[in-house]
Design a protein around this motif. Structure first.
Motif, PDB file in Angstrom:
ATOM      1  N   MET A  78      39.545   6.171  47.152  1.00 37.67           N
ATOM      2  CA  MET A  78      40.176   4.946  46.644  1.00 37.67           C
ATOM      3  C   MET A  78      39.112   3.884  46.350  1.00 37.67           C
ATOM      4  N   LEU A  79      38.119   3.790  47.233  1.00 32.65           N
ATOM      5  CA  LEU A  79      37.050   2.812  47.034  1.00 32.65           C
ATOM      6  C   LEU A  79      36.284   3.112  45.740  1.00 32.65           C
ATOM      7  N   ALA A  80      35.979   4.384  45.515  1.00 28.97           N
ATOM      8  CA  ALA A  80      35.254   4.753  44.296  1.00 28.97           C
ATOM      9  C   ALA A  80      36.068   4.383  43.064  1.00 28.97           C
ATOM     10  N   GLY A  81      37.377   4.619  43.132  1.00 28.47           N
ATOM     11  CA  GLY A  81      38.258   4.259  42.014  1.00 28.47           C
ATOM     12  C   GLY A  81      38.212   2.764  41.765  1.00 28.47           C
ATOM     13  N   LEU A  82      38.315   1.979  42.834  1.00 29.11           N
ATOM     14  CA  LEU A  82      38.321   0.519  42.680  1.00 29.11           C
ATOM     15  C   LEU A  82      36.984   0.028  42.133  1.00 29.11           C
ATOM     16  N   ASN A  84      34.930   1.576  40.257  1.00 28.50           N
ATOM     17  CA  ASN A  84      34.736   1.997  38.876  1.00 28.50           C
ATOM     18  C   ASN A  84      35.813   1.455  37.939  1.00 28.50           C
ATOM     19  N   SER A  85      36.681   0.605  38.467  1.00 31.12           N
ATOM     20  CA  SER A  85      37.740   0.056  37.618  1.00 31.12           C
ATOM     21  C   SER A  85      37.230  -1.216  36.949  1.00 31.12           C
ATOM     22  N   SER A  86      37.862  -1.554  35.820  1.00 32.38           N
ATOM     23  CA  SER A  86      37.445  -2.783  35.144  1.00 32.38           C
ATOM     24  C   SER A  86      38.638  -3.511  34.537  1.00 32.38           C
ATOM     25  N   ALA A  87      39.833  -2.944  34.696  1.00 31.68           N
ATOM     26  CA  ALA A  87      41.006  -3.520  34.017  1.00 31.68           C
ATOM     27  C   ALA A  87      41.520  -4.762  34.741  1.00 31.68           C
ATOM     28  N   ASP A  88      42.408  -5.490  34.051  1.00 29.17           N
ATOM     29  CA  ASP A  88      43.018  -6.692  34.637  1.00 29.17           C
ATOM     30  C   ASP A  88      43.980  -6.301  35.749  1.00 29.17           C
ATOM     31  N   PHE A  89      44.585  -5.105  35.606  1.00 28.29           N
ATOM     32  CA  PHE A  89      45.547  -4.633  36.610  1.00 28.29           C
ATOM     33  C   PHE A  89      45.154  -3.220  37.019  1.00 28.29           C
ATOM     34  N   VAL A  90      45.097  -3.019  38.325  1.00 30.20           N
ATOM     35  CA  VAL A  90      44.640  -1.722  38.828  1.00 30.20           C
ATOM     36  C   VAL A  90      45.670  -1.186  39.825  1.00 30.20           C
ATOM     37  N   GLY A  91      45.997   0.083  39.670  1.00 32.80           N
ATOM     38  CA  GLY A  91      46.973   0.696  40.577  1.00 32.80           C
ATOM     39  C   GLY A  91      46.371   1.878  41.317  1.00 32.80           C
ATOM     40  N   ILE A  92      47.027   2.271  42.395  1.00 33.32           N
ATOM     41  CA  ILE A  92      46.629   3.478  43.140  1.00 33.32           C
ATOM     42  C   ILE A  92      47.875   4.343  43.283  1.00 33.32           C
ATOM     43  N   VAL A 166      42.457  -9.295  43.384  1.00 29.34           N
ATOM     44  CA  VAL A 166      42.718  -8.587  44.645  1.00 29.34           C
ATOM     45  C   VAL A 166      41.711  -7.444  44.806  1.00 29.34           C
ATOM     46  N   VAL A 167      41.467  -6.751  43.686  1.00 32.33           N
ATOM     47  CA  VAL A 167      40.490  -5.654  43.712  1.00 32.33           C
ATOM     48  C   VAL A 167      39.125  -6.192  44.141  1.00 32.33           C
ATOM     49  N   LEU A 168      38.734  -7.337  43.568  1.00 27.71           N
ATOM     50  CA  LEU A 168      37.421  -7.906  43.897  1.00 27.71           C
ATOM     51  C   LEU A 168      37.349  -8.283  45.375  1.00 27.71           C
ATOM     52  N   SER A 169      38.459  -8.799  45.903  1.00 29.86           N
ATOM     53  CA  SER A 169      38.414  -9.180  47.321  1.00 29.86           C
ATOM     54  C   SER A 169      38.352  -7.943  48.212  1.00 29.86           C
ATOM     55  N   ILE A 170      39.015  -6.861  47.800  1.00 29.11           N
ATOM     56  CA  ILE A 170      38.935  -5.620  48.588  1.00 29.11           C
ATOM     57  C   ILE A 170      37.500  -5.086  48.546  1.00 29.11           C
ATOM     58  N   LEU A 171      36.887  -5.172  47.372  1.00 33.86           N
ATOM     59  CA  LEU A 171      35.513  -4.676  47.244  1.00 33.86           C
ATOM     60  C   LEU A 171      34.521  -5.538  48.008  1.00 33.86           C
ATOM     61  N   SER A 172      34.908  -6.799  48.248  1.00 33.85           N
ATOM     62  CA  SER A 172      33.984  -7.676  48.985  1.00 33.85           C
ATOM     63  C   SER A 172      33.900  -7.291  50.458  1.00 33.85           C
TER      64      SER A 172
END
Ligand code: UDP
Ligand code: MG
Length: 311
Positions: A78-82, A84-92, A166-172
């Motif tokens: 999941m971390l690798a997916g996040l 490598n994502s770049s979209a405005d909205f990201v799902g899992i 949200v993705v950016l905060s998870i990656l932080s």
């Protein structure tokens, strides 16, 4: 046009991927005003998962993938997916179709039109799941919610759609022993929950062994709580006070009765109790030390073998 990316962690999902692709693609195509992509993360599968993903990618430009050099676990996938994502909205979304794809349009609407930051799914039951697994996981959530600083809904799933922030905060959150359900709860944000019934796996078998689940539970509790450390302190303090009072009473009684207060049984019992306690405390401290050790070593959480992102 806005973009949405769906991350799909896959470990030995060769049996189900074709079904997944057939069922989810029309749902993604139906999202008006959105360009979609899948990010399949092949988590070191030993079957034909990677070949199938590559065959999708050849005929469909919506398919991106990342493939690990070995099995690193769903958390790393999941971390690798996040990352490598770049979209405005990201799902899992799980690959086994247990996460109802039909919820995706409503979930996307919640984050695009209704002002929510996260649309997340939770299951309303645990039907179709092994009884022991249900029991252990509900016990885990009870303990974890008492002991940790985060609140995790026992039904909460990894199935969700999030805004970029949200993705950016998870990656932080840079920790290596990742417990994503705790991280989701830790980062907060305005979440809309979608209840759905537990569906049977479309094909293949669950990838979780008891050992993997145990490790997952341990990551959850140790990653988000210092309570076990406090527990060792308080049980140590309790045992110390008990030992002193017990010893004093024993000595005073022996003095009053004019008897020798040295009893072999008492000493053996005390050694066993205190020795056991010290070992338990050392074990708990060792568990934290081990975690500090891995964080300090700063090893990669996963190693990508190949990807078609950025080609
Ligand atoms: N998964 C993964 N790596 C693993 C274990 C699982 O990427 O080491 C993926 C798996 O392919 C699936 C999702 O995580 O897409 C959920 O796994 P599974 O369905 O086996 O778990 P369950 O639904 O039984 O909890
Ligand atoms: Mg599943």
């Amino acid at each position: 046009m806005k973009r949405i990316e769906m991350i799909v962690p896959c470990f030995n999902e060769g049996d189900v991927l074709e079904l997944f692709y057939k069922e989810v693609t029309p749902v993604m195509q139906s999202l008006e005003g959105f360009d979609y992509s899948f990010i399949f993360v092949n988590d070191g599968s030993r079957d034909n998962t990677l070949e199938i993903i590559k065959s999708f990618a050849e005929k469909d430009s919506h398919v991106k993938y990342v493939s690990f050099s070995r099995n690193f676990g769903k958390e790393s996938a999941m971390l690798a997916g996040l990352k490598n994502s770049s979209a405005d909205f990201v799902g899992i979304l799980d690959a086994d179709l247990q996460h109802s794809p039909s919820l995706i349009p409503q979930m996307l609407k919640a984050v695009t039109e209704e002002g929510f930051d996260i649309a997340a799914a939770k299951r309303s039951d645990r039907k179709g799941e092994n009884g022991l697994k249900s029991f252990l996981s509900s016990a885990f959530y009870k303990v974890a919610n008492k002991m940790t600083e985060v609140e995790i809904d026992p039904g909460a799933q990894d199935f969700r759609i999030m805004k970029r922030k949200v993705v950016l905060s998870i990656l932080s959150m840079a920790e290596h022993n990742r417990f994503t359900k705790g991280i989701f709860s830790f980062v907060g944000f305005n979440t809309k929950w979608f209840s759905h019934e537990n569906r049977e796996r479309a094909a293949g078998e669950t990838k979780w062994s008891i050992i993997k689940l145990f490790k997952y539970a341990l990551d959850g509790i140790l990653g988000f709580s210092n309570a076990p450390l406090k527990l060792s302190f308080w049980s140590g303090a309790l045992s110390f006070v008990f030992g002193v009072i017990y010893g004093l009473i024993f000595i005073i009684c022996s003095l009053v009765k004019h008897e020798s207060f040295i009893s072999v049984n008492l000493i053996i019992a005390l050694i066993c109790a205190v020795g056991g306690l010290i070992l338990i405390c050392l074990g708990i401290i060792g568990e934290y030390l081990a975690r500090i050790y891995t964080e300090v070593k700063n090893r990669p959480i996963y190693i990508i073998d190949e990807t078609n992102i950025g080609e």
